[in-house]
Design an enzyme around this catalytic site. Structure first.
Site, PDB file in Angstrom:
ATOM      1  N   ASP A 266      41.224  36.379  31.521  1.00  0.00           N
ATOM      2  CA  ASP A 266      40.522  37.193  32.503  1.00  0.00           C
ATOM      3  C   ASP A 266      39.449  37.982  31.737  1.00  0.00           C
ATOM      4  O   ASP A 266      39.427  38.019  30.500  1.00  0.00           O
ATOM      5  CB  ASP A 266      41.484  38.124  33.255  1.00  0.00           C
ATOM      6  CG  ASP A 266      40.911  38.548  34.609  1.00  0.00           C
ATOM      7  OD1 ASP A 266      39.670  38.510  34.758  1.00  0.00           O
ATOM      8  OD2 ASP A 266      41.675  38.934  35.504  1.00  0.00           O
TER       9      ASP A 266
HETATM   10  C1  NOJ Z   1      38.534  40.070  36.864  1.00  0.00           C
HETATM   11  C2  NOJ Z   1      39.482  39.614  37.918  1.00  0.00           C
HETATM   12  O1  NOJ Z   1      40.774  40.060  37.622  1.00  0.00           O
HETATM   13  C3  NOJ Z   1      39.535  38.098  38.112  1.00  0.00           C
HETATM   14  O2  NOJ Z   1      40.245  37.827  39.273  1.00  0.00           O
HETATM   15  C4  NOJ Z   1      38.171  37.520  38.182  1.00  0.00           C
HETATM   16  O3  NOJ Z   1      38.253  36.119  38.333  1.00  0.00           O
HETATM   17  C5  NOJ Z   1      37.411  37.883  36.932  1.00  0.00           C
HETATM   18  N1  NOJ Z   1      37.313  39.326  36.821  1.00  0.00           N
HETATM   19  C6  NOJ Z   1      36.010  37.289  36.922  1.00  0.00           C
HETATM   20  O4  NOJ Z   1      35.220  37.893  37.853  1.00  0.00           O
END
Ligand code: NOJ
Length: 725
Positions: A266
């Site tokens: 993430d």
């Molecule tokens: C953080 C989020 O937790 C995740 O769901 C997302 O895909 C990523 N950022 C990318 O935007």
């Protein structure tokens, strides 16, 4: 699938170590758009050299097809190997045409509709240049305080598994090189939704048995559906952050489930291993994450700065790097990017698909089928003959109903409730009064007088209430998830002066509606319904559409009941439902609140009157290899054609480990003509009776079970059967 001649092994052999590491790095498109000039801001802070951008493997986020094409063109000119970039984005509940948030859409209990929505989003996104979407999010949830419940499929692992897999199948199709499809990335593995106190990013401690019973099934279903990518969660799980959690990422994901796809961290999660306190610095964090099977570092810059050195120092083998790079390149090949680095994206296609009539029609149907009629004391549907209609509340004219994570959807492109009602009833006299704000600490009631006067003079009143879009979604959690500000007060005063009142609730989570539940005669939960939300609201209120959505996350009576979910275990001292409103000493209950939710999982009314006449079994005993047939007879005792979600629940009466008081094991959404009677049949087979025993073996045990139809807290018919071994 397009045939590609690219020899991935030969390509890897021709790359330097630095170039290989580049494939494992993902940066935001802002870095690339700026790459002509000297780098500024975050890229500079991250210490990224402009020339290194041409080694990078993938990009997150960009605005439109022309940006993507521009970045790709420039990259291909500079990259000596001509390896296309892969473009990824969060296409969560639509791209330009926005459909309801998943917590609402899953309440349609219609996997085909979910697929239609996902296909539409994939098509629009692909035309704009997206090749991978960070969808589906299938985190199991029980706590409405958590802002990300809006992205989830709710509190039932079986339903979430079906809806998660449906999204994967529709997004990917059979062939991700097709311009209609994308690669999907399931997230956030694992148990991100179990965050303590419903506070985002917080610690999760869960037993292995709870993980396997409740949290894991939906991720596993997505893996089984062939999802190409997976994202570990931000949280620590039983003490170890998922990004570096060997048991989770190796033992469960790879060894048990056989996941062989690409793993991406993430955003910044490799860096966060240091903040979690499990790595001393980025070098150690990179070593931990990479060795644990996390192939791509999203936006931490940790791999960019450390992987090469870790290989040179003998901490990571070049074979392991090659294996990760191979996965990245294979996915690019499967997407057909070596032949068409734009994946058929074009500004023309992008424009013709965005918000086209066909997509708006899907969004409308999805919004109608996701909304839940929570309560109706006979006022709905409103008559279309009403001449004077008052719309009261902060959502009456609000365009901001598409919800968080709306990708490239624009609020100004949605229909408001006012527009929806005006379009449906062009000859009515419609007055809108905002009356108050939806800000949590706003106490201003100065707009009430105007609203009360409007209500007094109206034939029908539509209260348009809820929480603003930025009260849910990532990082947006609430300790008091009730109607913010003075909206409950407003609703109670309006309902006093006009009994022909219905409330629409816009929110990213089930709100605590106890304050208005007794006074307001009808309540329709709209969630964040997307582009066509206002039209859907009008159609539902005035009977042009018949509500059929169901609750997939229980609405508590008080936030103090959280976590609350229908499929809990029994206790040694449960309280009988008939004593719901009484405190019973030495029972599992509260002094100041009942145990049951205000609206349970599975609840949702219709204008039709569905009478469950009977539930019968073809036998009362069966064995492994045999089938048990359950028949449920339902009669539509009304003049309204409608759809009913027939739900089948199971209880294992005695087992070697505690079992939920109810579990959904099957459902079917059935259409009824007025006064139509139908028999809906379900098959029960032995694997449906399996569970995790105390040692986490997945088994079934001989014994008695009950099977029921109805909804989780209102089982209408129950019958017993026995499994023989
Ligand atoms: C953080 C989020 O937790 C995740 O769901 C997302 O895909 C990523 N950022 C990318 O935007």
């Amino acid at each position: 699938m397009k045939k590609s001649n690219v020899d991935i092994n030969a390509l890897i052999d021709s790359m330097t170590l630095k170039e290989k590491v580049g494939q494992l790095v993902q940066f935001t498109s802002h870095f690339f758009i700026k790459s002509n000039e000297s780098l500024t801001g975050p890229a500079e802070q991250m210490g990224v050299a402009p020339e290194d951008l041409y080694t990078v493997g993938s990009v997150i986020g960009f605005s439109e097809a022309k940006d993507m094409i521009g970045i790709q063109d420039k990259h291909l000119k500079e990259d000596p190997h001509k390896i296309p970039l892969m473009f990824m984005m969060d296409v969560i509940h639509g791209y330009r045409t926005i459909y309801p948030i998943l917590l609402g859409l899953c309440g349609s209990f219609d996997p085909e509709l979910v697929k239609e929505c996902s296909r539409m989003a994939a098509k629009e996104a692909s035309a704009s240049g997206v090749q991978v979407t960070f969808t589906p999010m299938v985190d199991y949830v029980r706590d409405i305080r958590w802002g990300r419940v809006m992205e989830s499929c709710g509190e039932d692992p079986y339903l979430a598994s079906i809806m998660g897999a449906a999204q994967v199948e529709a997004i990917q199709g059979g062939d991700i090189s097709s311009p209609e499809h994308l690669a999907a990335c399931v997230k956030h593995f694992a148990a991100y939704g179990g965050a303590e106190a419903g506070r985002d990013y917080n610690t999760v401690d869960a037993s292995e048995r709870a993980l396997r019973e409740y949290y894991f099934p939906a991720y596993k279903a997505c893996v089984d559906a062939g999802v190409k990518m997976l994202m570990p969660s931000f949280n620590s799980l039983n003490g170890v952050p998922s990004t570096a959690n060997k048991w989770l990422m190796q033992n469960v994901l790879r060894d048990e489930w056989g996941f062989d796809g690409l793993v991406i961290s993430d955003w910044g999660a490799v860096h966060e291993l240091c903040i979690h306190g499990v790595a001393e610095n980025h070098r150690q964090a990179s070593e931990m994450a990479f060795s644990n099977g996390c192939h791509i570092d999203m936006m931490a810059g940790a791999y960019y700065h450390n992987l090469e050195k870790l290989v040179k120092d003998g901490k990571i083998s070049e074979e392991a790097i090659n294996d990760a790079v191979r996965r990245v390149l294979e996915l690019k090949k499967e997407l057909g990017l070596f032949e068409d680095p734009y994946h058929n994206a074009s500004p023309e296609k992008e424009n013709s698909l965005a918000l086209c009539d066909a997509h708006r029609a899907i969004a409308l149907r999805a919004a109608e089928e996701s909304s839940v009629l929570l309560k109706n004391d006979g006022v709905l549907p409103f008559s279309t003959d009403h001449k004077k209609i008052a719309l009261i509340g902060p959502f009456a004219q609000a365009k901001e109903i598409i919800g968080p994570w709306s990708c490239h959807g624009k609020s100004e492109e949605s229909t408001t409730v006012e527009e929806g009602v005006k379009n449906l009833l062009p000859n009515s006299d419609i007055i809108s009064v905002t009356a108050c704000s939806f800000i949590w600490n706003d106490t201003d009631t100065s707009g009430f007088e105007e609203a009360i006067n409007a209500a007094k003079n109206a034939d029908a009143v539509i209260l348009c209430l809820g929480e603003p879009e930025n009260y849910s979604g990532e990082g947006n959690c609430r300790t008091d998830p009730s109607l913010p500000g003075v909206q409950s007060k407003l609703a109670n005063q309006i309902a006093k002066v006009n009994k022909n009142t219905a409330a629409l609730i816009f929110s990213g989570r089930p709100l605590v509606l106890t304050d208005i539940n007794d006074s307001v005669p009808a309540i329709m939960q709209m969630w964040f319904p997307g582009t066509e939300g206002g039209s859907a609201a009008a159609n539902l209120l005035f009977g042009k559409a018949n509500p059929c959505g169901k609750v997939v996350m229980s609405f508590p009576k008080s936030v103090g009941q959280c976590p609350i979910y229908y499929n809990h275990y029994s206790t040694g001292r449960p309280k009988k439902a008939k004593y719901e409103n009484e405190y019973k000493p030495f029972r599992s209950n509260y002094i100041d609140c009942g145990n049951l939710p205000l609206y349970s999982f599975g609840h949702g009314l219709s204008y039709s009157n569905f009478v469950y006449e009977s539930l019968t079994l073809d036998k009362d005993t069966f064995k492994e290899g045999e089938e048990l047939t359950v028949s449920v007879t339902i009669y539509n005792d009304s003049e309204y054609a409608g759809k009913e979600v027939v739900q089948l629940y199971l209880q294992d009466l005695v087992a070697s480990a505690a079992r939920p008081v109810q579990s959904l094991i099957a459902f079917e959404k059935v259409e009824f003509a007025p006064h139509e009677r139908k028999v809906v049949t379900f098959k029960i087979v032995e694997p449906m009776l399996r569970f995790y025993d105390a040692y986490c073996n997945f088994i079934s045990e001989e014994g008695k079970f009950t099977v029921s139809c109805g909804r989780a807290d209102a089982l209408l018919h129950t019958t017993e059967f026995t499994l023989k071994k």
